[in-house]
Design a protein around this motif. Structure first.
Motif, PDB file in Angstrom:
ATOM      1  N   HIS A  37       3.398  -1.940  -2.020  1.00 12.91           N
ATOM      2  CA  HIS A  37       2.917  -0.819  -2.519  1.00 12.91           C
ATOM      3  C   HIS A  37       3.223   0.445  -1.494  1.00 12.91           C
ATOM      4  O   HIS A  37       2.833   0.188  -0.356  1.00 12.91           O
ATOM      5  CB  HIS A  37       1.148  -0.790  -2.647  1.00 12.91           C
ATOM      6  CG  HIS A  37       0.574   0.421  -3.712  1.00 12.91           C
ATOM      7  ND1 HIS A  37       0.800   1.577  -3.563  1.00 12.91           N
ATOM      8  CD2 HIS A  37      -0.048   0.124  -4.943  1.00 12.91           C
ATOM      9  CE1 HIS A  37       0.266   2.180  -4.659  1.00 12.91           C
ATOM     10  NE2 HIS A  37      -0.317   1.289  -5.260  1.00 12.91           N
ATOM     11  N   ASP A  38       3.699   1.591  -2.068  1.00 15.57           N
ATOM     12  CA  ASP A  38       4.220   2.494  -1.233  1.00 15.57           C
ATOM     13  C   ASP A  38       3.087   3.768  -1.052  1.00 15.57           C
ATOM     14  O   ASP A  38       3.431   4.600  -0.436  1.00 15.57           O
ATOM     15  CB  ASP A  38       5.550   3.300  -1.959  1.00 15.57           C
ATOM     16  CG  ASP A  38       6.544   2.243  -1.776  1.00 15.57           C
ATOM     17  OD1 ASP A  38       6.647   1.494  -0.921  1.00 15.57           O
ATOM     18  OD2 ASP A  38       7.830   2.603  -2.316  1.00 15.57           O
ATOM     19  N   TYR A  39       2.064   3.568  -1.747  1.00 14.49           N
ATOM     20  CA  TYR A  39       0.882   4.623  -1.720  1.00 14.49           C
ATOM     21  C   TYR A  39       1.393   6.107  -1.935  1.00 14.49           C
ATOM     22  O   TYR A  39       0.838   7.082  -1.340  1.00 14.49           O
ATOM     23  CB  TYR A  39       0.103   4.448  -0.429  1.00 14.49           C
ATOM     24  CG  TYR A  39      -0.328   3.023  -0.018  1.00 14.49           C
ATOM     25  CD1 TYR A  39      -1.587   2.742  -0.782  1.00 14.49           C
ATOM     26  CD2 TYR A  39       0.367   2.329   0.665  1.00 14.49           C
ATOM     27  CE1 TYR A  39      -1.834   1.503  -0.413  1.00 14.49           C
ATOM     28  CE2 TYR A  39      -0.132   0.961   0.822  1.00 14.49           C
ATOM     29  CZ  TYR A  39      -1.464   0.566   0.497  1.00 14.49           C
ATOM     30  OH  TYR A  39      -1.853  -0.549   0.364  1.00 14.49           O
ATOM     31  N   SER A  40       2.445   6.135  -2.775  1.00  9.65           N
ATOM     32  CA  SER A  40       3.006   7.818  -3.113  1.00  9.65           C
ATOM     33  C   SER A  40       3.553   7.522  -4.648  1.00  9.65           C
ATOM     34  O   SER A  40       4.018   6.533  -4.951  1.00  9.65           O
ATOM     35  CB  SER A  40       4.127   8.099  -2.171  1.00  9.65           C
ATOM     36  OG  SER A  40       3.472   8.208  -0.742  1.00  9.65           O
ATOM     37  N   GLU A  41       3.083   8.792  -5.097  1.00 15.96           N
ATOM     38  CA  GLU A  41       3.709   9.047  -6.383  1.00 15.96           C
ATOM     39  C   GLU A  41       5.344   8.594  -6.643  1.00 15.96           C
ATOM     40  O   GLU A  41       6.091   9.198  -5.758  1.00 15.96           O
ATOM     41  CB  GLU A  41       3.261  10.129  -6.890  1.00 15.96           C
ATOM     42  CG  GLU A  41       3.779  10.579  -8.572  1.00 15.96           C
ATOM     43  CD  GLU A  41       3.392  11.788  -8.955  1.00 15.96           C
ATOM     44  OE1 GLU A  41       3.540  12.293  -9.981  1.00 15.96           O
ATOM     45  OE2 GLU A  41       2.740  12.622  -8.089  1.00 15.96           O
ATOM     46  N   VAL A  69      -7.983   1.679   4.134  1.00 15.04           N
ATOM     47  CA  VAL A  69      -7.631   0.457   4.787  1.00 15.04           C
ATOM     48  C   VAL A  69      -9.126  -0.304   4.620  1.00 15.04           C
ATOM     49  O   VAL A  69     -10.095   0.591   5.147  1.00 15.04           O
ATOM     50  CB  VAL A  69      -7.127   0.615   6.164  1.00 15.04           C
ATOM     51  CG1 VAL A  69      -7.405  -0.580   7.145  1.00 15.04           C
ATOM     52  CG2 VAL A  69      -5.939   1.259   6.074  1.00 15.04           C
ATOM     53  N   PHE A  70      -9.265  -1.605   4.538  1.00 10.51           N
ATOM     54  CA  PHE A  70     -10.423  -2.223   4.663  1.00 10.51           C
ATOM     55  C   PHE A  70     -10.182  -3.875   4.603  1.00 10.51           C
ATOM     56  O   PHE A  70      -9.005  -4.064   4.460  1.00 10.51           O
ATOM     57  CB  PHE A  70     -11.374  -2.029   3.226  1.00 10.51           C
ATOM     58  CG  PHE A  70     -10.624  -2.180   2.118  1.00 10.51           C
ATOM     59  CD1 PHE A  70     -10.685  -3.387   1.421  1.00 10.51           C
ATOM     60  CD2 PHE A  70     -10.092  -1.011   1.434  1.00 10.51           C
ATOM     61  CE1 PHE A  70      -9.886  -3.536   0.259  1.00 10.51           C
ATOM     62  CE2 PHE A  70      -9.523  -1.157   0.304  1.00 10.51           C
ATOM     63  CZ  PHE A  70      -9.257  -2.405  -0.402  1.00 10.51           C
ATOM     64  N   PRO A  71     -11.013  -4.416   5.052  1.00  8.39           N
ATOM     65  CA  PRO A  71     -10.610  -6.112   5.264  1.00  8.39           C
ATOM     66  C   PRO A  71     -10.507  -6.625   3.903  1.00  8.39           C
ATOM     67  O   PRO A  71     -10.856  -6.502   2.942  1.00  8.39           O
ATOM     68  CB  PRO A  71     -12.099  -6.590   5.581  1.00  8.39           C
ATOM     69  CG  PRO A  71     -12.822  -5.494   6.325  1.00  8.39           C
ATOM     70  CD  PRO A  71     -12.513  -4.378   5.623  1.00  8.39           C
ATOM     71  N   SER A 121       2.864  -7.548   2.435  1.00  8.50           N
ATOM     72  CA  SER A 121       2.216  -6.279   3.245  1.00  8.50           C
ATOM     73  C   SER A 121       2.278  -5.069   2.254  1.00  8.50           C
ATOM     74  O   SER A 121       2.486  -5.056   1.111  1.00  8.50           O
ATOM     75  CB  SER A 121       3.025  -6.188   4.575  1.00  8.50           C
ATOM     76  OG  SER A 121       1.924  -5.390   5.388  1.00  8.50           O
ATOM     77  N   SER A 122       2.083  -3.687   3.055  1.00 13.35           N
ATOM     78  CA  SER A 122       2.027  -2.878   2.203  1.00 13.35           C
ATOM     79  C   SER A 122       2.398  -1.442   3.093  1.00 13.35           C
ATOM     80  O   SER A 122       2.287  -1.533   4.113  1.00 13.35           O
ATOM     81  CB  SER A 122       0.903  -2.563   1.178  1.00 13.35           C
ATOM     82  OG  SER A 122      -0.234  -2.271   1.901  1.00 13.35           O
ATOM     83  N   GLY A 123       2.793  -0.415   2.452  1.00  9.20           N
ATOM     84  CA  GLY A 123       2.901   1.196   3.147  1.00  9.20           C
ATOM     85  C   GLY A 123       4.030   1.100   4.000  1.00  9.20           C
ATOM     86  O   GLY A 123       4.839   0.184   4.471  1.00  9.20           O
ATOM     87  N   ALA A 124       4.120   2.284   4.654  1.00 14.12           N
ATOM     88  CA  ALA A 124       5.017   2.734   5.721  1.00 14.12           C
ATOM     89  C   ALA A 124       6.483   3.039   5.436  1.00 14.12           C
ATOM     90  O   ALA A 124       7.110   3.196   6.255  1.00 14.12           O
ATOM     91  CB  ALA A 124       4.814   1.475   6.793  1.00 14.12           C
ATOM     92  N   THR A 137       2.874 -17.128  -1.660  1.00 13.22           N
ATOM     93  CA  THR A 137       2.764 -16.217  -0.869  1.00 13.22           C
ATOM     94  C   THR A 137       1.845 -16.173   0.452  1.00 13.22           C
ATOM     95  O   THR A 137       1.253 -16.950   0.536  1.00 13.22           O
ATOM     96  CB  THR A 137       1.966 -14.855  -2.043  1.00 13.22           C
ATOM     97  OG1 THR A 137       0.656 -15.193  -2.233  1.00 13.22           O
ATOM     98  CG2 THR A 137       2.595 -14.583  -2.975  1.00 13.22           C
ATOM     99  N   GLY A 138       1.970 -14.920   1.296  1.00 12.04           N
ATOM    100  CA  GLY A 138       1.175 -15.084   2.471  1.00 12.04           C
ATOM    101  C   GLY A 138       0.217 -13.747   2.197  1.00 12.04           C
ATOM    102  O   GLY A 138       0.708 -12.615   1.975  1.00 12.04           O
ATOM    103  N   ALA A 139      -0.903 -13.818   2.492  1.00 14.33           N
ATOM    104  CA  ALA A 139      -1.874 -12.667   2.529  1.00 14.33           C
ATOM    105  C   ALA A 139      -2.096 -12.224   3.806  1.00 14.33           C
ATOM    106  O   ALA A 139      -2.175 -12.978   4.743  1.00 14.33           O
ATOM    107  CB  ALA A 139      -3.253 -12.945   1.800  1.00 14.33           C
ATOM    108  N   VAL A 140      -2.103 -10.914   4.138  1.00 15.18           N
ATOM    109  CA  VAL A 140      -2.288 -10.081   5.301  1.00 15.18           C
ATOM    110  C   VAL A 140      -2.804  -8.995   5.324  1.00 15.18           C
ATOM    111  O   VAL A 140      -3.104  -8.426   4.073  1.00 15.18           O
ATOM    112  CB  VAL A 140      -0.964  -9.865   6.003  1.00 15.18           C
ATOM    113  CG1 VAL A 140      -0.020  -8.846   5.043  1.00 15.18           C
ATOM    114  CG2 VAL A 140      -0.930  -9.483   7.311  1.00 15.18           C
TER     115      VAL A 140
END
Length: 338
Positions: free
Chosen positions: A218-222, A259-261, A248-251, A279-282
């Motif tokens: 996820h890029d968290y941007s439109e 951000v949360f657990p 993972s996501s972002g950046a 998949t691997g979760a992080v």
């Protein structure tokens, strides 16, 4: 048996548990030559003694201009093999499987000289303006990933992970926010995937072990990528023989990230179920009960820990106690677990 401590097999490689140490930059190659130092010789084997099933070492540059920082580890030269082989040997002594993350920072490189990206767009005002990669630049980089895989195999690693996340080079091609090209590497999803496709194909000519790809789901941007959009690309990865997607996501661009657990676990679940692929979760996973929940509910196949393993190299023993699992400690440590 708690699922966290169930063995997991990919191809002919069996991991003794589902606990993975995620790649984290150490910035300790203090001669700025990409070589392993005493820090790495201590840091990584400590997590193997601590019971981690798979340790993936930090982002390791396939080209010197692709380093995130000048103090990153490298795999761009044959002289790097000896040091990498040494940390592999030390980790395996304690029963861990070993992985290397092959990486190129692209426009987020902070080294001297020119830096490169899909398009001539800087990450922000604090980063240099990259050069848009030419066809020759792209072909050289694809070959560099292949040569990195050859060296990783010679060093004895069990797993290769390709770094396609966190706004680094492969991610810069995948996201329409950073890829404004009009040639065969830009535009459609298939075109933006082309560089990663070629890298995977070339790595597969020299590597037959487990192959992972880390993505930013996820890029968290439109206008950016989402997990649903990544499903198509992950289906292509699966067709190419990728065994697991590390989600993972972002950046990729500056953005506000909630951000949360476990904030990225839902992305791993989407990729796992809709591709489908392992998949691997992080993402701020710190509690053994949380890790177990992710696996029991089939939201992911492996749990990747990062900062928690900096705080507690022996997290696996803590988790075993909480989940009422008996695991074997190294002989000198057994008195501490009676």
């Amino acid at each position: 048996m708690a699922k966290l401590f169930e063995p997991f097999t990919i191809k002919e490689t069996t991991f003794k548990n589902r606990i993975v140490m995620a790649p984290m930059c150490m910035y300790q190659s203090d001669q700025e030559d990409g070589q392993v130092t005493d820090w790495h010789r201590i840091h990584y084997p400590t997590r193997a003694v601590g019971g981690v099933g798979l340790i993936i070492t930090e982002a390791t540059a396939v080209q010197p201009q692709g380093r995130i920082s000048s103090r990153d580890l490298g795999i761009w030269d044959d002289t790097h093999i000896e040091g990498q082989s040494e940390i592999v040997r030390l980790m395996k002594q304690s029963g861990a499987k070993t992985g290397i993350q092959l990486a190129h920072a692209g426009r987020k490189a902070t080294v001297d000289g020119d830096i490169y990206s899909a398009s001539a767009l800087a990450f922000d005002d604090s980063y240099k303006l990259p050069k848009e990669m030419s066809s020759d630049d792209i072909e050289e980089t694809i070959e560099a990933f292949k040569l990195g895989a050859i060296r990783a195999k010679k060093a004895g690693f069990d797993v290769i992970e390709l770094h396609g996340a966190h706004g680094y080079l492969l991610n810069q091609f995948l996201s329409p926010l950073t890829n404004h090209r009009t040639d065969e590497y830009g535009g459609s999803a298939e075109n933006r995937y082309r560089l990663l496709r070629k890298v995977i194909d070339e790595v597969n000519t020299v590597w037959d072990g487990p192959l992972f790809v880390r993505i930013s789901a996820h890029d968290y941007s439109e206008g950016g990528m989402t997990a649903d959009q990544y499903v198509e690309m992950c289906q292509w990865m699966k067709q190419q023989g990728v065994d697991l997607v590390d989600v993972s996501s972002g950046a990729v661009v500056p953005a506000r990230i909630p951000v949360f657990p476990g904030y990225q676990v839902a992305f791993a679940e989407t990729i796992k179920k809709d591709t489908p692929i392992a998949t691997g979760a992080v993402g701020l996973i710190t509690s053994p009960l949380h890790a177990e929940e992710i696996l029991q509910n089939e939201r992911a196949d492996m749990v990747f820990l990062a900062r928690e393993l900096l705080r507690d190299p022996y997290w696996a023993y803590t988790a075993a106690k909480q989940l009422n699992v008996e695991i074997t400690a190294p002989e000198p440590y057994k008195r501490g677990w009676l």
